[in-house]
Design an enzyme around this catalytic site. Structure first.
Site, PDB file in Angstrom:
ATOM      1  NE  ARG A 144      32.168  38.155  34.945  1.00 27.94           N
ATOM      2  CZ  ARG A 144      33.340  37.745  35.580  1.00 27.94           C
ATOM      3  NH1 ARG A 144      33.087  38.105  36.660  1.00 27.94           N
ATOM      4  NH2 ARG A 144      34.043  37.059  35.106  1.00 27.94           N
ATOM      5  CD  GLU A 190      37.617  34.226  41.753  1.00 28.55           C
ATOM      6  OE1 GLU A 190      36.310  34.225  42.036  1.00 28.55           O
ATOM      7  OE2 GLU A 190      38.261  34.823  40.961  1.00 28.55           O
ATOM      8  NE  ARG A 210      37.469  39.225  35.832  1.00 25.61           N
ATOM      9  CZ  ARG A 210      38.444  39.337  35.723  1.00 25.61           C
ATOM     10  NH1 ARG A 210      39.240  40.315  35.840  1.00 25.61           N
ATOM     11  NH2 ARG A 210      39.314  38.150  36.077  1.00 25.61           N
TER      12      ARG A 210
END
Length: 252
Positions: free
Chosen positions: A93, A49, A41
């Site tokens: 992440r 999104e 990320r």
């Protein structure tokens, strides 16, 4: 005394920043990539999104989230990146600052208007976003809900969907209202059209602005409008019913 000196020595050591994976980039969406099988990320930026939509100046809805993903792929897909780990998020992440040929990927996205500075996590890209906004680049030329607000609204909407029964029909909680004038007809307007064929007016909620717009048969965007009850969208039996619930009629 020796223990005290050792503690001072440890505290005086510089913070160690570990290196995230280095290698070929695979773009997941506007702010997430994959390198060597690990999700990364990008630090301090936030992109729409993949399923997020925006509204242009004419009121038309377009898939800005998918567009950003395509643009990010055009910029970064298949290139070699070197990342510096900053954190690990709640999804496991790696959160990192990544560079391709020495150029910061986050800065490129924000400067191009493909992502926003995520000031909650850092101010590195604050000026880059302000410059893109002044120039009207990318997302700054459209009406868009912040990605964080979009995610929050989606989570809230999903809480209204209970389950699917054996026939795969959704069980929907009718939202609370101050109006005590609920009728059987109004209650049934929340059901899918397949279960309630008499209610053909489509109540759409703009993902960009949250505006409630209804479409009647014969209007320009009626056929392509889809009802997503998880976002609070619904069917209406009459235009009067739609207006009283806070929806306005589509301009086209």
């Amino acid at each position: 005394m020796l223990r005290y000196l050792c503690l001072i020595a440890i505290l005086s050591l510089p913070t160690v920043v570990t290196a995230a994976p280095e290698g070929v980039v695979r773009v997941i969406d506007g702010d997430t990539i994959e390198i060597a099988g690990q999700r990364v990320r990008l630090h301090a930026i936030d992109a729409p999104e993949s399923d997020q939509t925006c509204e242009d100046t004419s009121g038309s809805i377009w898939d800005c989230g998918a567009w950003v993903t395509r643009e990010a792929r055009a910029l970064f897909e298949g290139k070699l990146a070197k990342c510096t780990e900053r954190d690990v998020d709640r999804y496991g992440r790696i959160v990192a600052t990544c560079r391709i040929d020495g150029i910061d990927m986050g800065a490129t996205l924000v400067t191009s208007g493909l992502a926003f500075a995520y000031r909650r996590y850092g101010l590195e890209y604050d000026l880059a976003e302000k410059g893109a906004a002044v120039a009207g680049r990318g997302l700054h030329a459209t009406e868009i809900q912040s990605p964080a607000a979009f995610r929050a609204a989606a989570r809230e909407s999903q809480q209204t969907v209970h389950s699917r029964d054996a026939q795969s029909h959704k069980t929907i909680r009718v939202p609370e209202t101050q109006d005590d004038g609920w009728t059987i007809e109004r209650l049934f307007s929340w059901l899918p059209a397949s279960l309630n064929p008499g209610c053909k007016i489509k109540g759409n909620v703009s993902r960009a602005s949250g505006a409630r717009i209804y479409h009647v048969p014969g209007q320009a965007y009626y056929a392509e409008t889809r009802i997503a009850t998880e976002y609070g969208e619904r069917w209406f039996c009459t235009e009067a019913d739609a207006r009283s619930a806070g929806w306005r009629k589509a301009r086209k």
